[in-house]
Design a protein around this motif. Structure first.
Motif, mmCIF file in Angstrom:
data_model
loop_
_atom_site.group_PDB
_atom_site.id
_atom_site.type_symbol
_atom_site.label_atom_id
_atom_site.label_comp_id
_atom_site.label_asym_id
_atom_site.label_seq_id
_atom_site.Cartn_x
_atom_site.Cartn_y
_atom_site.Cartn_z
ATOM 1 N N ILE A 11 -24.093 13.192 86.568
ATOM 2 C CA ILE A 11 -22.942 13.939 87.074
ATOM 3 C C ILE A 11 -21.632 13.326 86.603
ATOM 4 C CG2 ILE A 11 -21.648 14.424 89.197
ATOM 5 C CD1 ILE A 11 -24.370 14.966 90.548
ATOM 6 N N GLU A 12 -21.536 12.007 86.668
ATOM 7 C CA GLU A 12 -20.305 11.338 86.246
ATOM 8 C C GLU A 12 -20.052 11.539 84.761
ATOM 9 O OE1 GLU A 12 -20.723 7.277 87.354
ATOM 10 O OE2 GLU A 12 -20.557 7.664 89.507
ATOM 11 N N ALA A 13 -21.130 11.581 83.981
ATOM 12 C CA ALA A 13 -20.984 11.720 82.535
ATOM 13 C C ALA A 13 -20.381 13.064 82.152
ATOM 14 C CB ALA A 13 -22.345 11.541 81.853
ATOM 15 N N TYR A 14 -20.632 14.091 82.960
ATOM 16 C CA TYR A 14 -20.117 15.424 82.660
ATOM 17 C C TYR A 14 -18.800 15.735 83.374
ATOM 18 C CZ TYR A 14 -24.117 17.126 79.996
ATOM 19 O OH TYR A 14 -25.065 17.317 79.024
ATOM 20 N N ARG A 15 -18.491 15.020 84.436
ATOM 21 C CA ARG A 15 -17.338 15.376 85.274
ATOM 22 C C ARG A 15 -16.025 15.393 84.490
ATOM 23 N NH1 ARG A 15 -17.685 12.108 90.206
ATOM 24 N NH2 ARG A 15 -19.041 13.784 90.958
ATOM 25 N N ASN A 16 -15.761 14.353 83.712
ATOM 26 C CA ASN A 16 -14.509 14.302 82.956
ATOM 27 C C ASN A 16 -14.425 15.417 81.926
ATOM 28 O OD1 ASN A 16 -13.517 12.096 84.345
ATOM 29 N ND2 ASN A 16 -14.261 10.601 82.850
ATOM 30 N N GLN A 17 -15.553 15.715 81.293
ATOM 31 C CA GLN A 17 -15.560 16.769 80.278
ATOM 32 C C GLN A 17 -15.300 18.133 80.907
ATOM 33 O OE1 GLN A 17 -18.891 16.289 77.439
ATOM 34 N NE2 GLN A 17 -19.237 14.321 78.439
ATOM 35 N N PHE A 18 -15.895 18.374 82.063
ATOM 36 C CA PHE A 18 -15.652 19.632 82.765
ATOM 37 C C PHE A 18 -14.190 19.728 83.179
ATOM 38 C CE2 PHE A 18 -20.146 20.848 84.456
ATOM 39 C CZ PHE A 18 -20.619 20.848 83.147
ATOM 40 N N SER A 19 -13.656 18.624 83.707
ATOM 41 C CA SER A 19 -12.272 18.601 84.158
ATOM 42 C C SER A 19 -11.310 18.874 83.009
ATOM 43 C CB SER A 19 -11.947 17.247 84.796
ATOM 44 O OG SER A 19 -10.604 17.187 85.219
ATOM 45 N N ASN A 20 -11.586 18.283 81.853
ATOM 46 C CA ASN A 20 -10.721 18.492 80.685
ATOM 47 C C ASN A 20 -10.753 19.948 80.233
ATOM 48 O OD1 ASN A 20 -9.977 15.814 80.623
ATOM 49 N ND2 ASN A 20 -11.554 15.227 79.139
ATOM 50 N N GLN A 21 -11.937 20.545 80.221
ATOM 51 C CA GLN A 21 -12.046 21.949 79.830
ATOM 52 C C GLN A 21 -11.264 22.855 80.780
ATOM 53 O OE1 GLN A 21 -13.417 23.751 77.296
ATOM 54 N NE2 GLN A 21 -13.826 21.839 76.209
ATOM 55 N N ILE A 22 -11.362 22.565 82.066
ATOM 56 C CA ILE A 22 -10.666 23.378 83.057
ATOM 57 C C ILE A 22 -9.152 23.195 82.944
ATOM 58 C CG2 ILE A 22 -10.283 23.705 85.532
ATOM 59 C CD1 ILE A 22 -13.263 22.977 85.913
ATOM 60 N N SER A 23 -8.721 21.957 82.688
ATOM 61 C CA SER A 23 -7.285 21.695 82.543
ATOM 62 C C SER A 23 -6.701 22.474 81.370
ATOM 63 C CB SER A 23 -7.045 20.192 82.342
ATOM 64 O OG SER A 23 -7.426 19.461 83.489
ATOM 65 N N GLN A 24 -7.482 22.599 80.310
ATOM 66 C CA GLN A 24 -7.002 23.265 79.103
ATOM 67 C C GLN A 24 -7.164 24.781 79.162
ATOM 68 O OE1 GLN A 24 -8.903 21.458 75.682
ATOM 69 N NE2 GLN A 24 -8.568 19.397 76.467
ATOM 70 N N ASN A 25 -8.281 25.244 79.746
ATOM 71 C CA ASN A 25 -8.606 26.673 79.635
ATOM 72 C C ASN A 25 -8.986 27.355 80.946
ATOM 73 O OD1 ASN A 25 -8.474 26.602 76.625
ATOM 74 N ND2 ASN A 25 -10.247 25.252 76.861
ATOM 75 N N GLY A 26 -8.911 26.628 82.058
ATOM 76 C CA GLY A 26 -9.247 27.225 83.338
ATOM 77 C C GLY A 26 -10.756 27.321 83.568
ATOM 78 N N ILE A 27 -11.133 27.848 84.735
ATOM 79 C CA ILE A 27 -12.556 27.988 85.082
ATOM 80 C C ILE A 27 -13.274 28.880 84.073
ATOM 81 C CG2 ILE A 27 -14.200 28.777 86.809
ATOM 82 C CD1 ILE A 27 -12.720 26.337 87.727
#
Length: 210
Positions: free
Chosen positions: A176-192
């Motif tokens: 979960i931790e390994a994916y959390r930052n990547q998910f957060s970055n995608q959302i910051s750039q392009n939303g849900i």
């Protein structure tokens, strides 16, 4: 996303848990969490050894095996929710369902290649330290092979349908931790919706890859 070779090694270690188990049963709601890990992976290992197509790396066959033998004993919704962090509550119910499905498919397809690479391994199971009324536990194991010992832990929760795996740790890194930052970055750039599309595109790439 995470390095594919690292992920393949990760799942390979997950599956190697069965190497030290000498029985194959069907888990039910009363199955203890440590026994659940042994039973499920033992059955997966047996299926791999009996199917030459899986050994050759037939992706559809591997995906079918994972869907049938592994997915029923996981809680992908919780895995996705925790990987999303605070962003989970920002997603609509429809988006949450889409994210859960796409993340599950991503993990299945990313892991699938490791099934055709199974080798002899042995596993040490650590004593489960949990109280009878615990709702969450960590099953600790150590995979032994040609290289250094590899710690591999499973985080499970008790649900009304029995124990479910929702996170795994290899060498100090939780999935979960390994994916959390990547998910957060995608959302910051392009939303849900951007994250949904990113996962969909990645799954399409993996589906067409040889």
């Amino acid at each position: 996303m995470m390095n594919c070779k690292w992920i393949s090694k990760y799942l390979l270690m997950v599956l190697m848990v069965a190497a030290s188990s000498s029985f194959a049963q069907t888990p039910d709601q009363s199955t203890p969490p440590d026994a659940l890990i042994k039973m499920v992976v033992t059955e997966v290992m047996a299926s791999v050894k009996e199917d030459p197509e899986i050994q050759k790396g037939n992706i559809p066959k591997i995906v079918e095996l994972v869907e049938k033998k592994i997915v029923p004993y996981t809680d992908m919704r919780r895995t996705t929710e925790m990987a999303m962090g605070p962003n989970w509550k920002k997603a609509t119910p429809e988006q949450q369902a889409q994210l859960t499905t796409e993340f599950k498919n991503l993990l299945i397809r990313t892991y699938s290649g490791a099934l055709s690479q199974l080798r002899d391994q042995t596993v040490q199971f650590k004593a489960l330290r949990a109280a009878p009324d615990d709702k969450e536990v960590v099953v600790k194991t150590v995979v032994l092979g040609r290289g250094d010992p590899v710690p591999l832990d499973y985080r499970l929760e008790k649900t009304d349908k029995g124990w479910k795996v929702y996170d795994m740790n290899i060498m100090g890194v939780w999935l979960i931790e390994a994916y959390r930052n990547q998910f957060s970055n995608q959302i910051s750039q392009n939303g849900i919706e951007g994250l949904v599309k990113f996962l969909q595109d990645r799954n399409k790439q993996l589906a067409t890859a040889k």
